[in-house]
Enzyme design. Structure first.
Site, PDB file in Angstrom:
ATOM      1  N   ASP A   9       0.886  -1.153   0.000  1.00  0.00           N
ATOM      2  CA  ASP A   9       0.000   0.000   0.000  1.00  0.00           C
ATOM      3  C   ASP A   9       0.937   1.220   0.000  1.00  0.00           C
ATOM      4  O   ASP A   9       2.118   1.099   0.343  1.00  0.00           O
ATOM      5  CB  ASP A   9      -0.865  -0.038   1.267  1.00  0.00           C
ATOM      6  CG  ASP A   9      -1.676   1.221   1.444  1.00  0.00           C
ATOM      7  OD1 ASP A   9      -2.318   1.653   0.480  1.00  0.00           O
ATOM      8  OD2 ASP A   9      -1.651   1.791   2.549  1.00  0.00           O
ATOM      9  N   LEU A  10       0.437   2.368  -0.396  1.00  0.00           N
ATOM     10  CA  LEU A  10       1.318   3.539  -0.487  1.00  0.00           C
ATOM     11  C   LEU A  10       1.172   4.484   0.724  1.00  0.00           C
ATOM     12  O   LEU A  10       2.083   4.617   1.543  1.00  0.00           O
ATOM     13  CB  LEU A  10       1.008   4.299  -1.782  1.00  0.00           C
ATOM     14  CG  LEU A  10       1.787   5.586  -2.014  1.00  0.00           C
ATOM     15  CD1 LEU A  10       3.270   5.321  -2.183  1.00  0.00           C
ATOM     16  CD2 LEU A  10       1.253   6.325  -3.244  1.00  0.00           C
ATOM     17  N   ASP A  11      -0.031   5.092   0.816  1.00  0.00           N
ATOM     18  CA  ASP A  11      -0.256   6.105   1.861  1.00  0.00           C
ATOM     19  C   ASP A  11      -0.174   5.479   3.246  1.00  0.00           C
ATOM     20  O   ASP A  11      -0.934   4.566   3.568  1.00  0.00           O
ATOM     21  CB  ASP A  11      -1.641   6.732   1.682  1.00  0.00           C
ATOM     22  CG  ASP A  11      -1.768   7.505   0.379  1.00  0.00           C
ATOM     23  OD1 ASP A  11      -0.964   8.420   0.177  1.00  0.00           O
ATOM     24  OD2 ASP A  11      -2.658   7.193  -0.429  1.00  0.00           O
ATOM     25  N   THR A  17       1.819  10.421   3.617  1.00  0.00           N
ATOM     26  CA  THR A  17       0.881  11.353   2.977  1.00  0.00           C
ATOM     27  C   THR A  17      -0.405  11.560   3.767  1.00  0.00           C
ATOM     28  O   THR A  17      -1.169  12.475   3.448  1.00  0.00           O
ATOM     29  CB  THR A  17       0.478  10.827   1.581  1.00  0.00           C
ATOM     30  OG1 THR A  17       0.191   9.450   1.719  1.00  0.00           O
ATOM     31  CG2 THR A  17       1.565  11.059   0.561  1.00  0.00           C
ATOM     32  N   LYS A  45      -8.494   6.140   6.248  1.00  0.00           N
ATOM     33  CA  LYS A  45      -7.312   5.415   5.759  1.00  0.00           C
ATOM     34  C   LYS A  45      -7.709   4.239   4.879  1.00  0.00           C
ATOM     35  O   LYS A  45      -8.512   3.404   5.277  1.00  0.00           O
ATOM     36  CB  LYS A  45      -6.462   4.929   6.932  1.00  0.00           C
ATOM     37  CG  LYS A  45      -5.705   6.062   7.582  1.00  0.00           C
ATOM     38  CD  LYS A  45      -4.685   5.548   8.571  1.00  0.00           C
ATOM     39  CE  LYS A  45      -3.873   6.704   9.136  1.00  0.00           C
ATOM     40  NZ  LYS A  45      -3.046   6.282  10.263  1.00  0.00           N
ATOM     41  N   SER A 116      -2.478   0.437  -4.322  1.00  0.00           N
ATOM     42  CA  SER A 116      -2.979   1.620  -3.620  1.00  0.00           C
ATOM     43  C   SER A 116      -4.316   2.075  -4.193  1.00  0.00           C
ATOM     44  O   SER A 116      -4.527   2.014  -5.403  1.00  0.00           O
ATOM     45  CB  SER A 116      -1.958   2.759  -3.768  1.00  0.00           C
ATOM     46  OG  SER A 116      -2.528   3.995  -3.402  1.00  0.00           O
ATOM     47  N   ALA A 117      -5.178   2.576  -3.320  1.00  0.00           N
ATOM     48  CA  ALA A 117      -6.472   3.101  -3.765  1.00  0.00           C
ATOM     49  C   ALA A 117      -6.335   4.499  -4.371  1.00  0.00           C
ATOM     50  O   ALA A 117      -7.271   5.008  -4.982  1.00  0.00           O
ATOM     51  CB  ALA A 117      -7.427   3.169  -2.578  1.00  0.00           C
ATOM     52  N   SER A 118      -5.162   5.096  -4.233  1.00  0.00           N
ATOM     53  CA  SER A 118      -5.013   6.497  -4.624  1.00  0.00           C
ATOM     54  C   SER A 118      -4.882   6.687  -6.133  1.00  0.00           C
ATOM     55  O   SER A 118      -4.150   5.967  -6.807  1.00  0.00           O
ATOM     56  CB  SER A 118      -3.785   7.097  -3.948  1.00  0.00           C
ATOM     57  OG  SER A 118      -3.593   8.421  -4.422  1.00  0.00           O
ATOM     58  N   LYS A 147     -10.953  -1.410  -1.649  1.00  0.00           N
ATOM     59  CA  LYS A 147     -10.661  -2.278  -0.517  1.00  0.00           C
ATOM     60  C   LYS A 147     -11.847  -2.207   0.455  1.00  0.00           C
ATOM     61  O   LYS A 147     -12.373  -1.108   0.627  1.00  0.00           O
ATOM     62  CB  LYS A 147      -9.387  -1.814   0.214  1.00  0.00           C
ATOM     63  CG  LYS A 147      -8.128  -1.841  -0.651  1.00  0.00           C
ATOM     64  CD  LYS A 147      -6.972  -1.154   0.078  1.00  0.00           C
ATOM     65  CE  LYS A 147      -5.763  -0.984  -0.847  1.00  0.00           C
ATOM     66  NZ  LYS A 147      -4.657  -0.222  -0.258  1.00  0.00           N
ATOM     67  N   GLU A 171       0.263  -3.163   4.722  1.00  0.00           N
ATOM     68  CA  GLU A 171      -0.909  -2.281   4.801  1.00  0.00           C
ATOM     69  C   GLU A 171      -0.989  -1.558   6.140  1.00  0.00           C
ATOM     70  O   GLU A 171      -0.618  -2.115   7.165  1.00  0.00           O
ATOM     71  CB  GLU A 171      -2.176  -3.142   4.688  1.00  0.00           C
ATOM     72  CG  GLU A 171      -2.888  -3.076   3.369  1.00  0.00           C
ATOM     73  CD  GLU A 171      -3.515  -1.725   3.042  1.00  0.00           C
ATOM     74  OE1 GLU A 171      -3.628  -0.848   3.923  1.00  0.00           O
ATOM     75  OE2 GLU A 171      -3.894  -1.537   1.885  1.00  0.00           O
ATOM     76  N   ASP A 172      -1.531  -0.345   6.125  1.00  0.00           N
ATOM     77  CA  ASP A 172      -1.768   0.360   7.395  1.00  0.00           C
ATOM     78  C   ASP A 172      -3.254   0.537   7.678  1.00  0.00           C
ATOM     79  O   ASP A 172      -3.623   1.246   8.609  1.00  0.00           O
ATOM     80  CB  ASP A 172      -1.082   1.737   7.386  1.00  0.00           C
ATOM     81  CG  ASP A 172      -1.767   2.711   6.454  1.00  0.00           C
ATOM     82  OD1 ASP A 172      -2.257   2.275   5.385  1.00  0.00           O
ATOM     83  OD2 ASP A 172      -1.827   3.900   6.788  1.00  0.00           O
TER      84      ASP A 172
HETATM   85  C1  G6P Z   1      -5.425   5.858   0.055  1.00  0.00           C
HETATM   86  C2  G6P Z   1      -5.576   6.673   1.329  1.00  0.00           C
HETATM   87  C3  G6P Z   1      -6.977   7.209   1.460  1.00  0.00           C
HETATM   88  C4  G6P Z   1      -7.393   7.933   0.198  1.00  0.00           C
HETATM   89  C5  G6P Z   1      -7.304   7.009  -1.008  1.00  0.00           C
HETATM   90  C6  G6P Z   1      -7.660   7.701  -2.307  1.00  0.00           C
HETATM   91  O1  G6P Z   1      -6.024   4.630   0.227  1.00  0.00           O
HETATM   92  O2  G6P Z   1      -5.258   5.899   2.459  1.00  0.00           O
HETATM   93  O3  G6P Z   1      -7.025   8.051   2.578  1.00  0.00           O
HETATM   94  O4  G6P Z   1      -8.706   8.430   0.310  1.00  0.00           O
HETATM   95  O5  G6P Z   1      -5.982   6.519  -1.095  1.00  0.00           O
HETATM   96  O6  G6P Z   1      -6.676   8.665  -2.586  1.00  0.00           O
HETATM   97  P1  G6P Z   1      -6.758   9.781  -3.697  1.00  0.00           P
HETATM   98  O7  G6P Z   1      -5.353  10.330  -3.742  1.00  0.00           O
HETATM   99  O8  G6P Z   1      -7.135   9.110  -4.985  1.00  0.00           O
HETATM  100  O9  G6P Z   1      -7.776  10.774  -3.283  1.00  0.00           O
HETATM  101 MG    MG Z   2      -2.663   3.236   3.545  1.00  0.00          MG
END
Ligand code: G6P
Ligand code: MG
Length: 215
Positions: A9-11, A17, A45, A116-118, A147, A171-172
């Protein structure tokens, strides 16, 4: 053990971040007239952007106060602020032990994936200078299910041709750990044991992770 792939996972695992997400969400809450605390932020998170907004609005008792269009506008505004913050980050934001673990995994010939979900994952990896360590990057732009659906991890394993039970996930978030377990992957929690009850094992930072034990 002879696991063949590490999925990160990233964040909150590789890069610090979470506090920028928090600052940007807090600004939105303030504009809407309520306080959003660091404790509230824990709930966001690992959660997608739009679901995060829903949780935030619930905190402010504004759950049904906006149209879908207004919500998209608010999420975009939050993201613009967040992108401003992360556009200036550098390697100092890499979390403890992450860089040396990535280097050791590469030396051992272990495949490395991002899960990562980001939707901002690529720019973050690039800004902190760790993009080169990843054999495959799966992020919020490549998956449709959030997730705890395991898609963000299984897609990486499939792209690399590695079976799920040879993958280790870092993962966190509880949702991410649950996703790893659903896929049949080893779930390593990074953070506090009391918050990460879905993990197979928890380390407070990646610095404490014993690579020889798992790879
Ligand atoms: C990660 C973070 C979340 C965040 C998600 C989407 O999983 O832990 O807090 O909402 O990514 O990130 P984004 O950068 O696409 O808004
Ligand atoms: Mg995370």
């Amino acid at each position: 053990m002879s696991n063949k792939c590490a999925i990160f996972d990233l964040d909150g695992v590789l890069v610090d971040t979470a506090r920028y997400h928090y600052l940007a969400w807090k600004e939105l809450a303030e504009k809407l007239g309520f306080e959003f605390t660091i404790e509230h932020n824990e709930m966001l998170k690992g959660v997608s952007r739009m679901t995060s907004l829903d949780i935030l609005l619930e905190v402010g008792n504004l759950k049904d106060a906006f149209t879908e269009e207004e919500k998209v506008k608010m999420a975009t505004e939050k993201n613009n602020r967040y992108v401003e913050y992360i556009s200036n980050i550098d390697e100092s934001e890499i979390l403890d032990g992450a860089l040396s673990l990535l280097q050791e995994l590469k030396q051992k010939g272990i495949k490395v994936a991002l899960g990562s979900a980001s939707k901002n994952a690529q720019i973050i990896l690039k800004n902190v200078g760790i993009e080169e360590y990843f054999d495959v990057i799966v992020d919020g732009n490549s998956v449709s299910k959030a997730k705890p659906d395991p898609e963000v991890f299984t897609l990486g394993a499939e792209t690399l041709g590695i079976s799920y039970d040879e993958c280790v996930v870092f993962e966190d978030s509880q949702a991410g750990l649950e996703a790893a377990k659903i896929a049949g992957m080893l779930a390593i929690g990074v953070g506090q044991e009391k918050d990460l009850t879905n993990a197979d094992v928890v380390y407070s930072t990646l610095k404490d992770f014993d690579i020889e034990r798992y790879f």
